[in-house]
Scaffold this motif. Structure first.
Motif, mmCIF file in Angstrom:
data_model
loop_
_atom_site.group_PDB
_atom_site.id
_atom_site.type_symbol
_atom_site.label_atom_id
_atom_site.label_comp_id
_atom_site.label_asym_id
_atom_site.label_seq_id
_atom_site.Cartn_x
_atom_site.Cartn_y
_atom_site.Cartn_z
ATOM 1 N N VAL A 1 -6.922 -0.765 -2.801
ATOM 2 C CA VAL A 1 -6.875 0.662 -3.148
ATOM 3 C C VAL A 1 -7.909 0.968 -4.227
ATOM 4 O O VAL A 1 -8.638 1.962 -4.149
ATOM 5 C CB VAL A 1 -5.456 1.066 -3.598
ATOM 6 C CG1 VAL A 1 -5.453 2.511 -4.116
ATOM 7 C CG2 VAL A 1 -4.470 0.933 -2.438
ATOM 8 N N ARG B 1 0.656 4.229 -2.806
ATOM 9 C CA ARG B 1 0.624 5.659 -2.492
ATOM 10 C C ARG B 1 1.686 6.401 -3.286
ATOM 11 O O ARG B 1 1.418 7.460 -3.868
ATOM 12 C CB ARG B 1 0.863 5.860 -1.001
ATOM 13 C CG ARG B 1 0.905 7.326 -0.567
ATOM 14 C CD ARG B 1 1.614 7.479 0.754
ATOM 15 N NE ARG B 1 3.019 7.094 0.670
ATOM 16 C CZ ARG B 1 3.788 6.861 1.723
ATOM 17 N NH1 ARG B 1 3.291 6.942 2.942
ATOM 18 N NH2 ARG B 1 5.054 6.519 1.557
ATOM 19 N N ILE C 1 -5.694 5.450 -0.867
ATOM 20 C CA ILE C 1 -7.071 5.644 -1.350
ATOM 21 C C ILE C 1 -7.410 7.130 -1.405
ATOM 22 O O ILE C 1 -7.966 7.621 -2.400
ATOM 23 C CB ILE C 1 -8.073 4.902 -0.449
ATOM 24 C CG1 ILE C 1 -7.855 3.397 -0.501
ATOM 25 C CG2 ILE C 1 -9.517 5.232 -0.863
ATOM 26 C CD1 ILE C 1 -8.631 2.612 0.561
ATOM 27 N N PHE D 1 0.827 -1.210 0.000
ATOM 28 C CA PHE D 1 0.000 0.000 0.000
ATOM 29 C C PHE D 1 0.863 1.262 0.000
ATOM 30 O O PHE D 1 0.477 2.278 -0.572
ATOM 31 C CB PHE D 1 -0.955 -0.007 1.195
ATOM 32 C CG PHE D 1 -1.856 -1.211 1.244
ATOM 33 C CD1 PHE D 1 -2.483 -1.666 0.097
ATOM 34 C CD2 PHE D 1 -2.065 -1.898 2.440
ATOM 35 C CE1 PHE D 1 -3.314 -2.790 0.127
ATOM 36 C CE2 PHE D 1 -2.885 -3.013 2.486
ATOM 37 C CZ PHE D 1 -3.505 -3.469 1.325
#
Length: 334
Positions: A156, A45, A103, A41
């Motif tokens: 995501v 990002r 997200i 994750f």
């Protein structure tokens, strides 16, 4: 053990039982070798922050079209405020802060120029309609990196797709972003409306300020605390019933007094006219589309979808530039 694996082990020790663990991600559509430093994750990002669509958010309308003040929000500053609210909540609840941040930073990548006026225009023009959350998914899956996409994780993508009020994210981290988006835009849109002379703090009905607070700072503090208090050690992200009802009422108030205010929205008709004419121009003259769009057509994409993608990706200033180029005559040069 790699640095990434050490970080994944620390998640097991620290995060809530309800958190989405990086090592348990459902993965990517195209399998990749794992990074030796960054969990999945965090990697997502970083990809979002470095993509072109993210940079273009700085010149896309939030509420006020092409504002002449330096302190009005843009789609980029909105995105950063959503991320900040969401990370605060995630950290307090011991949920996956990196998933929340990915997200949040990606949730509006597909937004049109000229805010929701642009979205309404494309929704009327595109045969399949247009929703900015679905377009955000299309950006990260099919448009970025010359059509290769960012190859983000399932979690995501799910959070981006379901960030709207009507959405139902599959992870608690996605639920945090869904609420944080609303918390951010209601509060900063009040601030911008007051700055623009459209609204005064005392215009907000007392039945909402009594519950939420009488300033942007106070309301943010109330809402973030309320979400945390009502979600801690629970398998759902939620507000108390009283605060939720006040937020819904304030949202209706904002639609009636700001989002549909004829003074604030007097230029929207021109923006819709501009986008409509650009769409019709490119449909009739696809040879004017850029190289990436031409390549998408060669791969079999529908012309209407490619034109919609191109216009949705424009900044406010670039849309004005292209409209001027195609529809405004230049002065004679000799």
């Amino acid at each position: 053990m790699t640095i990434r694996e050490q970080m994944e082990e620390r998640e097991l020790e620290y995060l809530s039982p309800y958190a989405t663990l990086s090592k348990n991600s459902k993965g990517r559509k195209i399998k990749e070798e794992e990074c030796d430093i960054r969990p999945v994750f965090q990697r997502d990002r970083d990809r979002i922050v470095h993509c072109k669509a993210f940079r273009r958010l700085k010149q896309k309308t939030q509420v006020f079209l092409l504002p002449k003040g330096d302190h009005y929000r843009t789609r980029l500053t909105h995105t950063l405020e959503v991320s900040q609210n969401a990370r605060t909540i995630a950290k307090a609840l011991r949920l996956n802060e990196e998933l929340v941040e990915a997200i949040a930073l990606g949730h509006d990548l597909g937004h049109t120029p000229f805010g929701h006026a642009g979205e309404r225009a494309l929704n009327e023009l595109c045969p399949g309609g247009f929703k900015h959350n679905e377009q955000s998914v299309r950006v990260v899956e099919s448009i970025e990196k010359e059509g290769r996409g960012l190859n983000l994780t399932w979690e995501v993508i799910d959070g981006i797709r379901n960030h709207k009020t009507s959405g139902c994210p599959s992870t608690l981290e996605g639920q945090i972003v869904r609420l944080s988006d609303k918390i951010a835009y209601i509060n900063h849109d009040i601030d911008d409306a007051i700055r623009g002379g459209i609204l005064r703090e005392e215009d907000i009905p007392k039945k909402y300020t009594d519950v939420l607070g009488t300033s942007v700072k106070g309301r943010l503090n109330t809402l973030v605390h309320n979400v945390i208090i009502n979600s801690v050690d629970r398998p759902v992200i939620q507000m108390s019933e009283e605060v939720h009802e006040a937020v819904q009422g304030l949202r209706v108030f904002m639609f009636e007094n700001v989002y549909r205010n004829p003074v604030a929205k007097k230029e929207e008709g021109k923006a819709i006219h501009m986008i409509t004419n650009l769409y019709e121009f490119y449909i009739k003259n696809p040879e004017f589309l850029p190289e990436q769009s031409q390549n998408m057509l060669k791969k079999g994409e529908e012309l209407s979808q490619v034109v919609c993608d191109y216009i949705a990706g424009m900044t406010d200033t670039y849309a004005v530039k292209k409209f001027t180029e195609f529809f405004i005559p230049e002065s004679w040069k000799n």
